[in-house]
Design a protein around this motif. Structure first.
Motif, PDB file in Angstrom:
ATOM      1  N   ILE A 166       0.855  -1.195   0.000  1.00 33.85           N
ATOM      2  CA  ILE A 166       0.000   0.000   0.000  1.00 33.85           C
ATOM      3  C   ILE A 166       0.882   1.232   0.000  1.00 33.85           C
ATOM      4  O   ILE A 166       2.066   1.163   0.339  1.00 33.85           O
ATOM      5  CB  ILE A 166      -0.918   0.032   1.246  1.00 33.85           C
ATOM      6  N   PRO A 167       0.325   2.399  -0.364  1.00 33.67           N
ATOM      7  CA  PRO A 167       1.087   3.633  -0.183  1.00 33.67           C
ATOM      8  C   PRO A 167       1.356   3.865   1.308  1.00 33.67           C
ATOM      9  O   PRO A 167       0.493   3.610   2.148  1.00 33.67           O
ATOM     10  CB  PRO A 167       0.164   4.717  -0.758  1.00 33.67           C
ATOM     11  N   GLU A 191       1.373   5.601   4.587  1.00 28.27           N
ATOM     12  CA  GLU A 191       0.801   6.728   5.320  1.00 28.27           C
ATOM     13  C   GLU A 191       1.865   7.296   6.253  1.00 28.27           C
ATOM     14  O   GLU A 191       2.753   6.567   6.715  1.00 28.27           O
ATOM     15  CB  GLU A 191      -0.412   6.267   6.128  1.00 28.27           C
ATOM     16  N   TYR A 213       3.544  -2.198   3.666  1.00 29.25           N
ATOM     17  CA  TYR A 213       2.606  -3.294   3.428  1.00 29.25           C
ATOM     18  C   TYR A 213       1.748  -3.517   4.659  1.00 29.25           C
ATOM     19  O   TYR A 213       2.165  -3.269   5.789  1.00 29.25           O
ATOM     20  CB  TYR A 213       3.292  -4.580   2.966  1.00 29.25           C
ATOM     21  N   VAL A 240      -7.214   2.058   5.498  1.00 30.95           N
ATOM     22  CA  VAL A 240      -6.501   1.347   4.433  1.00 30.95           C
ATOM     23  C   VAL A 240      -7.411   0.311   3.787  1.00 30.95           C
ATOM     24  O   VAL A 240      -7.418   0.136   2.559  1.00 30.95           O
ATOM     25  CB  VAL A 240      -5.225   0.699   5.000  1.00 30.95           C
ATOM     26  N   ALA A 290      -9.687   2.081   1.355  1.00 30.65           N
ATOM     27  CA  ALA A 290      -9.067   2.816   0.252  1.00 30.65           C
ATOM     28  C   ALA A 290      -8.232   1.943  -0.677  1.00 30.65           C
ATOM     29  O   ALA A 290      -8.118   2.232  -1.878  1.00 30.65           O
ATOM     30  CB  ALA A 290      -8.195   3.945   0.810  1.00 30.65           C
ATOM     31  N   HIS A 291      -7.652   0.879  -0.162  1.00 30.45           N
ATOM     32  CA  HIS A 291      -6.613   0.192  -0.938  1.00 30.45           C
ATOM     33  C   HIS A 291      -6.809  -1.310  -1.152  1.00 30.45           C
ATOM     34  O   HIS A 291      -6.121  -1.887  -1.988  1.00 30.45           O
ATOM     35  CB  HIS A 291      -5.247   0.408  -0.261  1.00 30.45           C
ATOM     36  N   LYS A 340      -8.453  -3.737  -2.890  1.00 26.15           N
ATOM     37  CA  LYS A 340      -9.384  -3.862  -4.013  1.00 26.15           C
ATOM     38  C   LYS A 340      -8.982  -4.947  -5.004  1.00 26.15           C
ATOM     39  O   LYS A 340      -9.823  -5.670  -5.510  1.00 26.15           O
ATOM     40  CB  LYS A 340      -9.495  -2.522  -4.737  1.00 26.15           C
TER      41      LYS A 340
END
Length: 411
Positions: A224-225, A227, A254, A290, A293-294, A296
């Protein structure tokens, strides 16, 4: 000198003399190791195998690595990797720590823990090594680590051969004959089994029935990006499992989740994202954000079973020796699996450089590794049992802090 005064030796001169003496001693040890142990074949081109090959080359041995996969990336599984301070110390010994920290995320603390709603509970600063400025933690992607180790192995003269599988090892006491799947053979003075949790080498050293056991948990992971608050390991304790985050680069992290499940209940690959979101449904805070948003793309989610093993000693038979997951499969709860494999390689090389007799070298290797690895295996397993509600009185924080302090001690 006519004045009769003693010459003044400056601090830098003393340092240079000491450095020259150390280099001369190291060179002598390398020459002696090469004469004593000859050609080494490392089976397995993963983290443990490559680290060991580098360490063995550094003490002057002729080293070849054979890897059954077809290139350096085909054996890389998972998303990111945790490098505790003891892993960084071992990587520093083989000349790879700085490169790992350059591309990764060196953290100023080990971690922080939060409840299921995202409320802060406590910090876990991590351990420090006396006299070292290494950070408590570094994180990076697994492909990055593999590229660093492969490049370093190539630089020091390790021969790496891909798409190479062995079938049998025949040790006659003086040499090991290696029979490959393509019908060719090769002789080696020493064979190192670094071929992972499903090791084929293990059956030539230990009881063929010895296998790791599935503990009842599997680990979801997804990149993930990063944060801003993911500047160390972030843990959130849920009602049925632990969620967490690891920084693995300036802009990358991650998420992981340890899920309790029967091994046969593994979801289909196409359902991985949806199943992970279901597991994360109770969470608020960072995990909830998370999740929404992520999480998916099911193709981005990795799911691996968690397995445990500590093999009884000895870890060798004749001229064949084991290391890494082949003898100590470690669940991911403390991020020590790769760290212990790298330490194995550093210690094995040191023992071989000091002993002309292989039995003496392997005996010291086991003495220095067994209790340390067993502590990690047992504690990681206990954390998993606690997460699954089977150890109500277990103190996760105290156990983790104890292991980190032990790992900061010399290997």
């Amino acid at each position: 000198m006519a004045s009769g005064k003693m010459p003044v030796v400056c601090h830098n001169d003393r340092q240079q003399r000491h450095a020259r003496l150390c280099m001369a001693t190291l060179s002598q040890r390398r020459r002696e190791a090469a004469m004593m142990h000859g050609k080494v074949l490392v089976i397995g081109g993963g983290i443990g195998g490559l680290s060991t090959a580098i360490a063995l080359r550094n003490v002057g041995l002729d080293v070849t690595v054979v890897e059954r996969n077809h290139d350096l990336h085909s054996s890389v599984y998972g998303v990111g990797i945790i490098q505790p301070i003891n892993a960084l110390r071992a990587l520093d010994a083989i000349g790879c720590a700085e490169a790992c920290m350059t591309v990764g995320f060196p953290a100023t603390a080990w971690g922080s823990m939060y409840d299921v709603d995202g409320k802060f509970l406590h910090s876990m600063p991590g351990a420090r090594i006396a006299g070292s400025d290494l950070p408590p933690l570094n994180g990076l992607t697994r492909p990055q680590l593999h590229e660093i180790l492969t490049s370093r192995a190539d630089d020091v003269g390790v021969d790496i051969r891909y798409s190479t599988s062995f079938e049998r090892l025949e040790d006659d006491g003086d040499v090991v004959l290696v029979r490959y799947a393509d019908g060719t053979t090769e002789e080696a003075d020493l064979v190192v089994g670094a071929d992972g949790v499903r090791s084929k080498v293990r059956r030539f050293v230990l009881d063929a029935e010895l296998q790791p056991r599935y503990i009842g948990q599997s680990a979801f992971r997804v990149n993930i990006p990063r944060e801003p608050e993911i500047d160390r390991i972030i843990l959130q304790e849920g009602p049925h499992g632990m969620a967490g985050f690891v920084p693995i680069g300036p802009d990358l992290a991650y998420l992981f989740y340890n899920a309790q499940m029967d091994r046969s209940d593994r979801p289909d690959d196409a359902d991985l994202a949806e199943v992970l979101k279901q597991h994360l449904a109770p969470f608020g805070g960072l995990t909830g954000r998370v999740r929404d948003a992520h999480i998916k793309d099911p193709a981005a989610v990795v799911l691996r079973p968690e397995e445990s093993l500590i093999a009884p000693g000895p870890w060798h038979r004749g001229r064949v020796v084991l290391l890494g997951d082949a003898v100590h499969a470690i669940t991911p709860h403390m991020g020590q699996g790769a760290a212990q494999a790298i330490e194995d390689g550093v210690v094995l090389a040191d023992c071989l450089s000091k002993h002309e007799d292989l039995e003496a070298a392997f005996s010291e290797y086991l003495d220095r590794r067994f209790d340390r690895c067993k502590l990690i295996v047992d504690t990681s397993l206990a954390i998993g049992e606690w997460e699954m509600g089977r150890l109500d009185d277990f103190d996760n924080v105290a156990a983790t802090n104890h292991v980190m302090e032990v790992m900061a001690q010399p290997i």
